[in-house]
Structure formats: structure tokens, C-alpha cells
Design a protein around this motif. Structure first.
Motif, PDB file in Angstrom:
ATOM      1  N   LEU A 256       0.774  -1.218  -0.094  1.00 12.94           N
ATOM      2  CA  LEU A 256      -0.092   0.031  -0.222  1.00 12.94           C
ATOM      3  C   LEU A 256       0.818   1.309  -0.019  1.00 12.94           C
ATOM      4  CD1 LEU A 256      -2.996   1.137   0.159  1.00 12.94           C
ATOM      5  CD2 LEU A 256      -2.506   1.176   2.917  1.00 12.94           C
ATOM      6  N   ILE A 257       2.027   1.135   0.661  1.00  8.20           N
ATOM      7  CA  ILE A 257       2.942   2.362   0.827  1.00  8.20           C
ATOM      8  C   ILE A 257       4.061   2.337  -0.276  1.00  8.20           C
ATOM      9  CG2 ILE A 257       2.003   2.966   3.041  1.00  8.20           C
ATOM     10  CD1 ILE A 257       4.790   1.911   3.892  1.00  8.20           C
ATOM     11  N   ASP A 258       3.943   1.557  -1.406  1.00  8.88           N
ATOM     12  CA  ASP A 258       4.993   1.521  -2.382  1.00  8.88           C
ATOM     13  C   ASP A 258       5.385   2.929  -2.752  1.00  8.88           C
ATOM     14  OD1 ASP A 258       5.738  -1.170  -1.815  1.00  8.88           O
ATOM     15  OD2 ASP A 258       4.639  -1.673  -3.946  1.00  8.88           O
ATOM     16  N   GLY A 259       6.565   3.413  -2.986  1.00  8.94           N
ATOM     17  CA  GLY A 259       7.007   4.355  -3.439  1.00  8.94           C
ATOM     18  C   GLY A 259       6.486   5.862  -2.724  1.00  8.94           C
ATOM     19  N   VAL A 260       6.128   5.644  -1.553  1.00  7.28           N
ATOM     20  CA  VAL A 260       5.643   6.877  -0.859  1.00  7.28           C
ATOM     21  C   VAL A 260       6.924   7.646  -0.191  1.00  7.28           C
ATOM     22  CG1 VAL A 260       4.215   7.579   1.245  1.00  7.28           C
ATOM     23  CG2 VAL A 260       3.324   5.970  -0.397  1.00  7.28           C
ATOM     24  N   ALA A 261       7.241   8.562  -0.165  1.00 10.12           N
ATOM     25  CA  ALA A 261       8.432   9.369   0.265  1.00 10.12           C
ATOM     26  C   ALA A 261       7.747  10.005   1.646  1.00 10.12           C
ATOM     27  CB  ALA A 261       8.816  10.484  -0.437  1.00 10.12           C
ATOM     28  N   SER A 262       6.895  10.314   1.704  1.00  8.44           N
ATOM     29  CA  SER A 262       6.307  10.826   3.160  1.00  8.44           C
ATOM     30  C   SER A 262       4.822  10.719   3.171  1.00  8.44           C
ATOM     31  CB  SER A 262       6.762  12.375   3.396  1.00  8.44           C
ATOM     32  OG  SER A 262       6.068  13.221   2.189  1.00  8.44           O
ATOM     33  N   ALA A 263       4.158  10.320   4.481  1.00 10.89           N
ATOM     34  CA  ALA A 263       2.659  10.216   4.479  1.00 10.89           C
ATOM     35  C   ALA A 263       2.175  11.319   5.219  1.00 10.89           C
ATOM     36  CB  ALA A 263       2.331   8.955   5.273  1.00 10.89           C
ATOM     37  N   HIS A 264       0.957  12.062   4.795  1.00  8.36           N
ATOM     38  CA  HIS A 264       0.496  13.085   5.474  1.00  8.36           C
ATOM     39  C   HIS A 264      -0.978  12.590   6.026  1.00  8.36           C
ATOM     40  CE1 HIS A 264       3.687  14.578   3.050  1.00  8.36           C
ATOM     41  NE2 HIS A 264       3.679  15.822   3.672  1.00  8.36           N
ATOM     42  N   VAL A 265      -1.243  12.758   7.316  1.00  6.74           N
ATOM     43  CA  VAL A 265      -2.705  12.597   7.728  1.00  6.74           C
ATOM     44  C   VAL A 265      -3.216  13.643   8.531  1.00  6.74           C
ATOM     45  CG1 VAL A 265      -3.886  10.758   9.066  1.00  6.74           C
ATOM     46  CG2 VAL A 265      -2.176  10.137   7.880  1.00  6.74           C
ATOM     47  N   THR A 266      -4.350  14.035   8.186  1.00  5.71           N
ATOM     48  CA  THR A 266      -5.002  14.936   8.908  1.00  5.71           C
ATOM     49  C   THR A 266      -6.597  14.262   9.866  1.00  5.71           C
ATOM     50  OG1 THR A 266      -6.809  15.245   7.069  1.00  5.71           O
ATOM     51  CG2 THR A 266      -4.594  16.535   7.223  1.00  5.71           C
ATOM     52  N   GLY A 267      -6.746  15.148  10.732  1.00  4.87           N
ATOM     53  CA  GLY A 267      -7.741  14.755  11.521  1.00  4.87           C
ATOM     54  C   GLY A 267      -7.801  13.704  12.577  1.00  4.87           C
ATOM     55  N   LEU A 268      -6.455  13.581  12.786  1.00  5.31           N
ATOM     56  CA  LEU A 268      -6.253  12.067  13.790  1.00  5.31           C
ATOM     57  C   LEU A 268      -6.627  12.470  14.982  1.00  5.31           C
ATOM     58  CD1 LEU A 268      -3.891   9.570  13.761  1.00  5.31           C
ATOM     59  CD2 LEU A 268      -2.743  11.339  15.445  1.00  5.31           C
ATOM     60  N   HIS A 269      -7.193  11.338  15.519  1.00 10.71           N
ATOM     61  CA  HIS A 269      -8.120  11.300  16.765  1.00 10.71           C
ATOM     62  C   HIS A 269      -8.013  10.111  17.632  1.00 10.71           C
ATOM     63  CE1 HIS A 269     -11.209   8.877  15.420  1.00 10.71           C
ATOM     64  NE2 HIS A 269     -11.467   9.551  14.068  1.00 10.71           N
ATOM     65  N   GLY A 270      -8.565   9.944  18.670  1.00 13.73           N
ATOM     66  CA  GLY A 270      -8.530   8.924  19.708  1.00 13.73           C
ATOM     67  C   GLY A 270      -8.895   7.636  18.786  1.00 13.73           C
ATOM     68  N   LEU A 271      -8.610   6.398  19.190  1.00 12.84           N
ATOM     69  CA  LEU A 271      -9.423   5.144  18.901  1.00 12.84           C
ATOM     70  C   LEU A 271     -10.087   4.328  20.171  1.00 12.84           C
ATOM     71  CD1 LEU A 271      -6.609   4.182  16.199  1.00 12.84           C
ATOM     72  CD2 LEU A 271      -8.846   5.043  15.795  1.00 12.84           C
ATOM     73  N   THR A 272     -11.012   3.956  20.018  1.00 20.93           N
ATOM     74  CA  THR A 272     -11.671   3.108  21.114  1.00 20.93           C
ATOM     75  C   THR A 272     -11.832   1.734  20.856  1.00 20.93           C
ATOM     76  OG1 THR A 272     -13.842   4.085  20.298  1.00 20.93           O
ATOM     77  CG2 THR A 272     -12.784   5.384  22.046  1.00 20.93           C
ATOM     78  N   HIS A 273     -12.011   1.380  19.360  1.00 25.31           N
ATOM     79  CA  HIS A 273     -12.007  -0.051  19.257  1.00 25.31           C
ATOM     80  C   HIS A 273     -11.034  -0.836  18.558  1.00 25.31           C
ATOM     81  CE1 HIS A 273     -16.270   0.776  19.785  1.00 25.31           C
ATOM     82  NE2 HIS A 273     -16.381   1.854  18.819  1.00 25.31           N
ATOM     83  N   HIS A 274     -10.867  -1.955  19.148  1.00 20.18           N
ATOM     84  CA  HIS A 274      -9.540  -2.774  18.609  1.00 20.18           C
ATOM     85  C   HIS A 274      -9.288  -2.718  17.412  1.00 20.18           C
ATOM     86  CE1 HIS A 274      -8.374  -4.068  22.717  1.00 20.18           C
ATOM     87  NE2 HIS A 274      -9.376  -4.491  22.945  1.00 20.18           N
ATOM     88  N   HIS A 275     -10.639  -3.163  16.397  1.00 18.43           N
ATOM     89  CA  HIS A 275     -10.559  -3.405  15.060  1.00 18.43           C
ATOM     90  C   HIS A 275      -9.984  -2.318  14.364  1.00 18.43           C
ATOM     91  CE1 HIS A 275     -14.590  -1.708  15.722  1.00 18.43           C
ATOM     92  NE2 HIS A 275     -14.335  -1.022  14.533  1.00 18.43           N
ATOM     93  N   ASP A 276     -10.271  -1.000  14.671  1.00 14.43           N
ATOM     94  CA  ASP A 276      -9.566   0.047  13.992  1.00 14.43           C
ATOM     95  C   ASP A 276      -8.148   0.187  14.430  1.00 14.43           C
ATOM     96  OD1 ASP A 276     -11.783   1.024  12.289  1.00 14.43           O
ATOM     97  OD2 ASP A 276     -12.571   2.185  13.985  1.00 14.43           O
ATOM     98  N   ALA A 277      -7.963   0.211  15.925  1.00 15.69           N
ATOM     99  CA  ALA A 277      -6.568   0.333  16.244  1.00 15.69           C
ATOM    100  C   ALA A 277      -5.698  -0.592  15.889  1.00 15.69           C
ATOM    101  CB  ALA A 277      -6.737   0.467  17.945  1.00 15.69           C
ATOM    102  N   LEU A 278      -5.979  -1.959  15.782  1.00 15.23           N
ATOM    103  CA  LEU A 278      -5.053  -2.906  15.533  1.00 15.23           C
ATOM    104  C   LEU A 278      -4.633  -2.857  13.907  1.00 15.23           C
ATOM    105  CD1 LEU A 278      -6.342  -6.178  17.359  1.00 15.23           C
ATOM    106  CD2 LEU A 278      -4.451  -4.858  17.713  1.00 15.23           C
TER     107      LEU A 278
END
Length: 353
Positions: A256-278
Motif C-alpha cells: 500500500l505504501i510502495d513509493g511513498v516518500a512521506s505520509a500526511h494524515v489530517t484529523g487524527l483522533h483517539g481510537l476506542t475500538h480494537h478493530h480500527d486500532a489494530l
């Protein structure tokens, strides 16, 4: 227009899966010579000596005419390196890979389960059984099916004379503890554990010693502007990214991250469920392995990300995974912040985990 990870749907071929069975870029320079044990924790020096001796043993010629006549290979022993995150287990594992001659393979737990799914169990055993050494990083059994699969795989490889060396944050007889009814599979787990010499490595997270302890959040406009200016960057909204990860098998997060030089993510927030967190933990691991800096925004202004994983997650059977992810994401965010000031991402250094 800046690409998003959410736009990618990797379908790696079998050839790609096999080609990926080598240490990732962050650990390409890891050697026993540049693993520096912390004198405050003697188990680190003990682990280095054990791995050195094991490498020498595997590299020693054992062939000859009489050996070839043996009908059954001896059952191979392995090493199981247990300990907290950041103490150098992965550094030692990749050092062993580089020190041993002959055919050897290296992969994470999910990469091996995906390989078995692609090849079928018997074909995977035959293919991996040609190796002198099989290295398994991040050995974590999260469900009963994987427990049965991996314990059987290790037994069959060991019976063929293949040395198996694994790292984990959990002792073999505690795998699955707090996550599923491990007692129902105790016999399988104990049978696997008998194949290993278990060594506990103590110590502190080396990233904290280097002063990287907190996940830095940047102002959202800064993250967006940097993503638009840089070649090879990706830009994703956190919730959209979490949703997209449900459509991609975790073993494919590297592709999924082939060739990615830098990853940018907006809207990061807390996680409360294992399925998303893992799933997010696995993505962080692959970004870390491939030394991809991360620029993160959790709101309009800059600050420190707190409570990424809810307290109940950090008390669960997966807590060691979550704490490792926090440490690694702090390192990636530190590297990302360095890009804004003209610095460069700091590679693995002398000790990586």
C-alpha cells in the motif's frame, strides 16, 4: 493533485510476496557488530552472544556423504526473543538473517499467514522448508485460526531441520492471553514453545533515550501545504484512511505504501475500538519499517497527540502492540517535522526495534 493512500488497492503477486521475505529498509544495515547492548541490562549482551553463537552454528558445514543418507532430518531448535518494544529484538533478528549463509527468509507474522493463504499450507511448507533459517518478526497470535496455523507451520519446518527464530512481546506460553480462549489451544502453543530457546530481553525503549517520546501534531494547513509541494507524498483524512484499511488485508499494507516518500494524515483522533486500532498499528509498523516520515494533524493548531488509544485498549491483551505503535509513530512524526525544517529522516541508527 496529491495522491491518497485511500486511492490505492494493492494486489501483490505471488512473486511479490516471495520477494518481500527479506528485512525491510530500516533494518538493512542491522548487524551484530552495530548492536550496542545497554550495560544497565545484561540480558541484551546475553541475547547478542546467543544470536552470535546461533549464527555460527548455522553457518558451520554439516554436510557430507553420510549426512545425505539420513532418511529423516533432525528436529531443529530455534530462538524466541521476548521483551518490550525498543530493546533491539528486531535488530538482532535481522542481524542473524544477514550473518547466516544460504537460503533464509524473513517476514512478519501476517506476511507468513498471507503466504500460506496464497500458496496453500503444504506448498508453503515445501517452499519454506528449503531454507536454512526462517525469521518471524512480531509474533502475535490474535485468533485461534492463526494459532493453529502458525504452530503447525513451525512444527513442520522444525521437523525438516529448518531453524526458526522469532521475536515477540509475549512469552510463548502466554500467546493469545487476554485475547481469546488460549487454554483451548494450550497443547498447540506448548508444542510450539518446546521448539524454542526462550530469552527475555530487558531494557528501555531506545527511541525515548534519543529524546523521541511524544507524537507531534502539526497545524492542518501546514500538513496539507507540505503534501502538495512534495513529490511522492500522500494525503489522507484519518477516518477515511481507517475505513480504507478495512478493505485491504494487513499483509498488503507494505504494498500500500510502495513509493511513498512521506505520509500526511489530517484529523487524527483517539481510537476506542480494537478493530480500527489494530489495523492502524500494522500500518504504523510498515511505515516505520520502510522509513516513511509522517506529518500528522489532530486539529487546527500544532501540539502533542494524547490518548490516541483509549485507556481500555492500553489495558487489554494488545497493550504491548499499542505502546509499540505509540513509540514508532512518535519517531515517524519526529522525522516528518524534520522535513519542514530542512532536516532529514533519521534512519535506524545503531539499534532498532
Amino acid at each position: 493533485m496529491t495522491e491518497a493512500l485511500c486511492d490505492r488497492r494493492p494486489e501483490p503477486t505471488l512473486e511479490r510476496l516471495l520477494a518481500d521475505l527479506v528485512p525491510p529498509p530500516r533494518f538493512s544495515r542491522a548487524r551484530l557488530e552495530n548492536y550496542v547492548p545497554d550495560p544497565a541490562f545484561p540480558s541484551q549482551e546475553e541475547a547478542k552472544q546467543l544470536v552470535s553463537e546461533f549464527a555460527a552454528q548455522l553457518g558451520r558445514p554439516t554436510g557430507g556423504f553420510l549426512a545425505k543418507l539420513r532418511r529423516r532430518p533432525r528436529t531443529a531448535r530455534g530462538i524466541y526473543l521476548d521483551g518490550g518494544f525498543g530493546v533491539g529484538k528486531t535488530h538482532l533478528l535481522t542481524s542473524l538473517f544477514h550473518a547466516v549463509p544460504g537460503k533464509r527468509v524473513y517476514g512478519t507474522f501476517v506476511e507468513y499467514t498471507d503466504l500460506v493463504g496464497a500458496l496453500g499450507f503444504q506448498r508453503a511448507v515445501e517452499l519454506l522448508g528449503e531454507s536454512v533459517l526462517v525469521c518471524i518478526d512480531e509474533f502475535e497470535l490474535d485468533d485461534p485460526g492463526d494459532t493453529l496455523l502458525m504452530t503447525r507451520l513451525i512444527r513442520e519446518l522444525s521437523d525438516r531441520g529448518v531453524a526458526v527464530v522469532a521475536t515477540s512481546n509475549t512469552l510463548p506460553d502466554a500467546l493469545g492471553e487476554g485475547r481469546f480462549a488460549a487454554q483451548d489451544f494450550l497443547r498447540e502453543i506448548q508444542a510450539m514453545a518446546e521448539r524454542f530457546q526462550v530469552l527475555r530481553i530487558d531494557g528501555e525503549d531506545y527511541r525515548r533515550r534519543d529524546g523521541v517520546a511524544e507524537i507531534r501534531s502539526l497545524a492542518e494547513p501546514t500538513v496539507r501545504e507540505h503534501a502538495e509541494e512534495q513529490t511522492g507524498s500522500t494525503l489522507d483524512d484519518f477516518d477515511e484512511l481507517l475505513s480504507h484499511l478495512t478493505t485491504v488485508h494487513p499483509s498488503r499494507y507494505g504494498a500500500l505504501i510502495d513509493g511513498v516518500a512521506s505520509a500526511h494524515v489530517t484529523g487524527l483522533h483517539g481510537l476506542t475500538h480494537h478493530h480500527d486500532a489494530l489495523r492502524f498499528v500494522v500500518l504504523v509498523d510498515r511505515l516505520y519499517d520502510r522509513e516513511v516520515p509522517a506529518l500528522i494533524s489532530s486539529g487546527p493548531g500544532a501540539g502533542i497527540v494524547e490518548d490516541l488509544f483509549a485507556p481500555e485498549l492500553l489495558r487489554s491483551g494488545y497493550r504491548k502492540k499499542y505502546y509499540r505503535a505509540l513509540s514508532r509513530l512518535a519517531s515517524l512524526a519526529h522525522d516528518g517535522s524534520g522535513l519542514l525544517t530542512g532536516g532529514s529522516a533519521d534512519p535506524a541508527g545503531e539499534r532498532s526495534a
